[in-house]
Design a protein around this motif. Sequence first.
Motif, PDB file in Angstrom:
ATOM      1  N   ALA A 257       0.792  -1.271  -0.095  1.00 29.30           N
ATOM      2  CA  ALA A 257      -0.138  -0.014   0.100  1.00 29.30           C
ATOM      3  C   ALA A 257       0.834   1.236  -0.090  1.00 29.30           C
ATOM      4  O   ALA A 257       0.541   2.055  -0.483  1.00 29.30           O
ATOM      5  CB  ALA A 257      -0.859   0.013   1.119  1.00 29.30           C
ATOM      6  N   VAL A 258       2.068   1.216   0.519  1.00 26.64           N
ATOM      7  CA  VAL A 258       3.047   2.603   0.699  1.00 26.64           C
ATOM      8  C   VAL A 258       3.939   2.665  -0.284  1.00 26.64           C
ATOM      9  O   VAL A 258       4.848   3.477  -0.410  1.00 26.64           O
ATOM     10  CB  VAL A 258       3.301   2.748   2.095  1.00 26.64           C
ATOM     11  CG1 VAL A 258       2.179   2.760   3.186  1.00 26.64           C
ATOM     12  CG2 VAL A 258       4.168   1.484   2.528  1.00 26.64           C
ATOM     13  N   ILE A 259       4.130   1.526  -1.130  1.00 20.65           N
ATOM     14  CA  ILE A 259       5.454   1.461  -1.889  1.00 20.65           C
ATOM     15  C   ILE A 259       5.256   2.441  -3.137  1.00 20.65           C
ATOM     16  O   ILE A 259       4.169   2.377  -3.932  1.00 20.65           O
ATOM     17  CB  ILE A 259       5.699   0.161  -2.711  1.00 20.65           C
ATOM     18  CG1 ILE A 259       5.637  -0.968  -1.379  1.00 20.65           C
ATOM     19  CG2 ILE A 259       6.688   0.075  -3.746  1.00 20.65           C
ATOM     20  CD1 ILE A 259       7.248  -0.848  -0.896  1.00 20.65           C
ATOM     21  N   PRO A 260       6.041   3.331  -3.256  1.00 17.39           N
ATOM     22  CA  PRO A 260       6.125   4.221  -4.421  1.00 17.39           C
ATOM     23  C   PRO A 260       6.845   3.630  -5.543  1.00 17.39           C
ATOM     24  O   PRO A 260       7.977   3.407  -5.566  1.00 17.39           O
ATOM     25  CB  PRO A 260       6.676   5.636  -3.918  1.00 17.39           C
ATOM     26  CG  PRO A 260       7.701   5.107  -2.861  1.00 17.39           C
ATOM     27  CD  PRO A 260       7.143   3.787  -2.343  1.00 17.39           C
TER      28      PRO A 260
ATOM     29  N   ALA B  30       6.670   4.864  -8.775  1.00 22.23           N
ATOM     30  CA  ALA B  30       7.467   6.235  -9.466  1.00 22.23           C
ATOM     31  C   ALA B  30       6.782   7.294  -8.803  1.00 22.23           C
ATOM     32  O   ALA B  30       6.002   7.236  -8.019  1.00 22.23           O
ATOM     33  CB  ALA B  30       6.731   5.763 -11.016  1.00 22.23           C
ATOM     34  N   PRO B  31       7.210   8.600  -9.176  1.00 19.69           N
ATOM     35  CA  PRO B  31       6.642   9.885  -8.735  1.00 19.69           C
ATOM     36  C   PRO B  31       5.090   9.654  -8.681  1.00 19.69           C
ATOM     37  O   PRO B  31       4.376   9.723  -9.640  1.00 19.69           O
ATOM     38  CB  PRO B  31       7.232  10.772  -9.279  1.00 19.69           C
ATOM     39  CG  PRO B  31       8.453  10.298 -10.183  1.00 19.69           C
ATOM     40  CD  PRO B  31       8.084   8.857 -10.287  1.00 19.69           C
ATOM     41  N   GLY B  32       4.628   9.913  -7.371  1.00 17.62           N
ATOM     42  CA  GLY B  32       2.992   9.803  -7.143  1.00 17.62           C
ATOM     43  C   GLY B  32       2.287   8.479  -7.580  1.00 17.62           C
ATOM     44  O   GLY B  32       1.141   8.370  -7.233  1.00 17.62           O
ATOM     45  N   TRP B  33       2.935   7.292  -7.911  1.00 18.80           N
ATOM     46  CA  TRP B  33       2.496   5.999  -8.142  1.00 18.80           C
ATOM     47  C   TRP B  33       2.366   5.325  -6.843  1.00 18.80           C
ATOM     48  O   TRP B  33       3.134   4.290  -6.708  1.00 18.80           O
ATOM     49  CB  TRP B  33       3.313   5.302  -9.135  1.00 18.80           C
ATOM     50  CG  TRP B  33       3.274   5.920 -10.626  1.00 18.80           C
ATOM     51  CD1 TRP B  33       2.833   6.868 -11.163  1.00 18.80           C
ATOM     52  CD2 TRP B  33       3.122   5.011 -11.697  1.00 18.80           C
ATOM     53  NE1 TRP B  33       2.723   7.019 -12.494  1.00 18.80           N
ATOM     54  CE2 TRP B  33       2.842   5.459 -12.789  1.00 18.80           C
ATOM     55  CE3 TRP B  33       3.178   3.544 -11.841  1.00 18.80           C
ATOM     56  CZ2 TRP B  33       2.969   5.024 -14.179  1.00 18.80           C
ATOM     57  CZ3 TRP B  33       3.257   2.980 -13.290  1.00 18.80           C
ATOM     58  CH2 TRP B  33       3.067   3.823 -14.272  1.00 18.80           C
ATOM     59  N   VAL B  34       1.525   5.769  -6.015  1.00 18.37           N
ATOM     60  CA  VAL B  34       1.470   5.058  -4.741  1.00 18.37           C
ATOM     61  C   VAL B  34      -0.050   5.108  -4.012  1.00 18.37           C
ATOM     62  O   VAL B  34      -0.794   6.080  -4.354  1.00 18.37           O
ATOM     63  CB  VAL B  34       2.575   5.657  -3.745  1.00 18.37           C
ATOM     64  CG1 VAL B  34       2.136   7.037  -3.635  1.00 18.37           C
ATOM     65  CG2 VAL B  34       2.055   5.263  -2.107  1.00 18.37           C
ATOM     66  N   VAL B  35      -0.443   3.933  -3.524  1.00 19.07           N
ATOM     67  CA  VAL B  35      -1.861   3.855  -3.166  1.00 19.07           C
ATOM     68  C   VAL B  35      -2.234   4.744  -1.951  1.00 19.07           C
ATOM     69  O   VAL B  35      -3.110   5.495  -2.167  1.00 19.07           O
ATOM     70  CB  VAL B  35      -2.076   2.413  -2.725  1.00 19.07           C
ATOM     71  CG1 VAL B  35      -3.516   2.495  -2.012  1.00 19.07           C
ATOM     72  CG2 VAL B  35      -2.189   1.360  -4.086  1.00 19.07           C
ATOM     73  N   SER B  36      -1.057   4.689  -0.849  1.00 15.90           N
ATOM     74  CA  SER B  36      -1.335   5.569  -0.100  1.00 15.90           C
ATOM     75  C   SER B  36      -0.154   6.295   0.479  1.00 15.90           C
ATOM     76  O   SER B  36       0.951   5.541   1.050  1.00 15.90           O
ATOM     77  CB  SER B  36      -1.896   4.790   1.233  1.00 15.90           C
ATOM     78  OG  SER B  36      -2.062   5.722   2.494  1.00 15.90           O
TER      79      SER B  36
END
Lengths: 203, 333
Positions: free
Chosen positions: B97-100, B102-108
């Motif tokens: 859930a928290v793994i980014p 790419a820039p902005g590609w993250v669930v939370s």
Amino acid sequence: MVLYSLTFYLFSSVAVLSALMVISAKNPVHSVLFLILSFVNASGLFVLLGAEFLAMILVVVYVGAVAVLFLFVVMMLDINFVKLREGFLQYLPFGALLGIVLVIELGILFLTDRSSNIYNNQTPLQPIVNEVENTKMIGQILYTEYFYLFQICGIILLVAMIGSITLTLRDKGGVKRQNIVSQNTVDASTAIEKKKVKIGEGI
Amino acid sequence: MNYDILITGLIIVAQILAVVVPVLISVAFLVYAERKVLALIQLRRGPNIVGPFGILQSFADALKLITKENIIPSGSNKIVFILAPIITMVLSLAGWAVIPFAPGWVVSDINVGIMYLFAVSSLGVYGIIMAGWASNSQYPFLGALRSAAQMVSYEVSIGFVIITVLLCVGSLNLSKIVLAQQTVWFAIPLLPMFIIFFISALAETNRLPFDLPEDESTLVAGFFTEYSSASFVLFFLGEYASMILMSSMTVILFLGGWLPPFDVYPLNVVPGVIWFTMKVIFILFLFIWVRGTFPRYRYDQLMRLGWKVFLPFSLFWVVATSGFLVYFDMLPN
């Protein structure tokens, strides 16, 4: 907003129910598992309050370390349930007294303190959105205002740690230990001894 | 008004699926890759029958396992026995859930992302303990005890490694941790910590050379000896998904996440998610390489390494890093 209240009621009801199950479950391992569930839900409540650092610390420290050791000990112990329940009636009055005192205290707290701000303020609890993360806020207070208390906490923990180590450390004689360095430096010249064995005699 | 909630809910579900489905598919290919790489190391051919180059082998295996009978031992504690693999699986997916990517590609994108990952990975031990206890059998129980002690020990050094990185970043947010590595990846200034983290990640995911909980030469199959069919599949998926999760964590903490190695023309047009995936694949290859190369540790050696080598060393490095940062006035904000 509805989602927020729904999650609040979900977390709090599961937390209360699992806390009840901790004391009513027959199997002690189930008790510990319900305790863990209760911890996790409490940390969910912290998240809803906007205290995400506390929530994570609760999970890491209590669920990830303390409760693992609890579970470890409870699983290893051979607990006799019949014996545990024997003294139930004997302890009942004392336990009931403690419970009643707690309930009365809670009642007093809720009934008398109506004038204060906390209870009159009807706005629902919402995460406080600040520029500063609450991890930073905790750090800024903990290491400045409460610096000495924080240090004292550390010393208490150190004393407890040393105490538990001295209680459990027993130096039994005759235990063979490995010296890793000497074992790693072994080579053929130190490990192998060549002997000429005469036929029919042996070493 | 009600539609808003519905739409928010649908978006959340879509986001979760967008992360979980690729993870599960990559687990299937990771299993295939592992078997192929191990086969190459051991001069064999590996899976080569199902599909071109045997690429569909994992799917065939999964199908075979799921269609088999699920046996629940009569002496087991049934509810806990069934819950254990589910917990393992859910926890190994929760961390994503928290793994980014790419820039902005993250669930939370939460403030305490790294703490959340640490918490989720420290909960992973419960699936194993519960499985070992609920099976009501000696080998699984021994495996569970081993894993409880092992994972708690190595979490300590992982915690110190994370603290070292956080000292250099000044934030617990994973995206900020990645952005702090724009000048140099932390693997270079903090190389010893990178190595300690990688080895601890091996221990945390119960991979060789630290797979004592499922030590097949002494404990049959360790904590999942009694498991069969779909519940076994859940353990299997959980183990590999948490392996990928730990690799992503390594990439975010030390290898600059989605950032290209140098911010120059041909490299920085490649999308961040491709860099991220390539780095994760590299770390996963290291996992498999280690498995193919090293023999299993003895249990007392494992404990010695965790408590007497990694713990003092990482503690020293925390003090040294903070001292360095304070002395040269390089503390972030």
